[in-house]
Design an enzyme around this catalytic site. Structure first.
Site, PDB file in Angstrom:
ATOM      1  CB  CYS A 181      13.881  -1.261  38.711  1.00  9.60           C
ATOM      2  SG  CYS A 181      13.847   0.527  38.762  1.00  9.60           S
ATOM      3  CB  CYS A 239      11.396   0.340  36.563  1.00 12.55           C
ATOM      4  SG  CYS A 239      13.164   0.677  36.424  1.00 12.55           S
TER       5      CYS A 239
END
Length: 185
Positions: free
Chosen positions: A110, A113
């Site tokens: 991600c 993230c």
């Protein structure tokens, strides 16, 4: 919250090259009232010698200064790490915590993230002692993510007293997370 990570044996001052002790040896009491360049230990990054004046000593000779010194870790702030949480330790670390807990739900693939990781680390340093910060890899612990209805990552959830108090979805600015945290401290 500090712990000893490694023991360091430092040789007597006479074992150091004279040039590295020059700032200590040439210091006088008047010059100690302002910052000075203390010797750095090249093989141990973040360490420096710091002078301390003993109560029985009124002189700052090179021998006394060397004996009155101590080793200080300049990189102490870097010791704060956002620890991972798994199914095995979720209950004691998060739900049974005696203070507020921030949990970041993330995955290694991600991109957003990875953008929010430094922000979470800054918050862990800023609120050390008031807030515990952890991270849950949703690929490794999908049951925790399912239990709390995580459908998008990154998601940050704040827990207090074992209960979910607030959730922030997406890579948001530090100020947004700070506002959410302050409500529960």
């Amino acid at each position: 919250m500090a712990g000893v990570l490694e023991t360091l044996a430092v040789p007597r001052a006479s074992a150091f090259p004279t040039a590295s002790l020059a700032p200590i040896a040439s210091s006088s009491v008047s010059s100690l009232s302002r910052p000075f360049n203390s010797p750095k230990f090249s093989e141990f990054r973040g360490l420096k010698a710091q002078l301390t004046r003993s109560s029985g000593s009124a002189r700052w000779g090179s021998r006394l200064a060397c004996r009155g010194g101590r080793i200080v870790c300049e990189a102490q702030e870097t010791a704060v790490e956002v620890a991972p949480v798994t199914d095995a330790n979720w209950q004691p670390l998060v739900l049974e915590s005696d203070c507020a807990v921030l949990v970041e739900f993330w995955a290694p693939w991600c991109g957003p993230c990875r953008m929010i990781h430094p922000v979470i680390e800054e918050l862990a340093k800023q609120y050390m002692g008031k807030l515990k910060c952890y991270k849950v890899n949703t690929d490794e612990s999908p049951s925790i993510a399912t239990r709390y209805g995580i459908r998008s990552i990154p998601t940050v959830i704040i827990f207090k007293g074992g209960e979910k108090k607030d959730a922030v979805i997406g890579a948001v600015p530090k100020s947004t997370l700070t506002t959410s945290i302050e409500k529960f401290l």
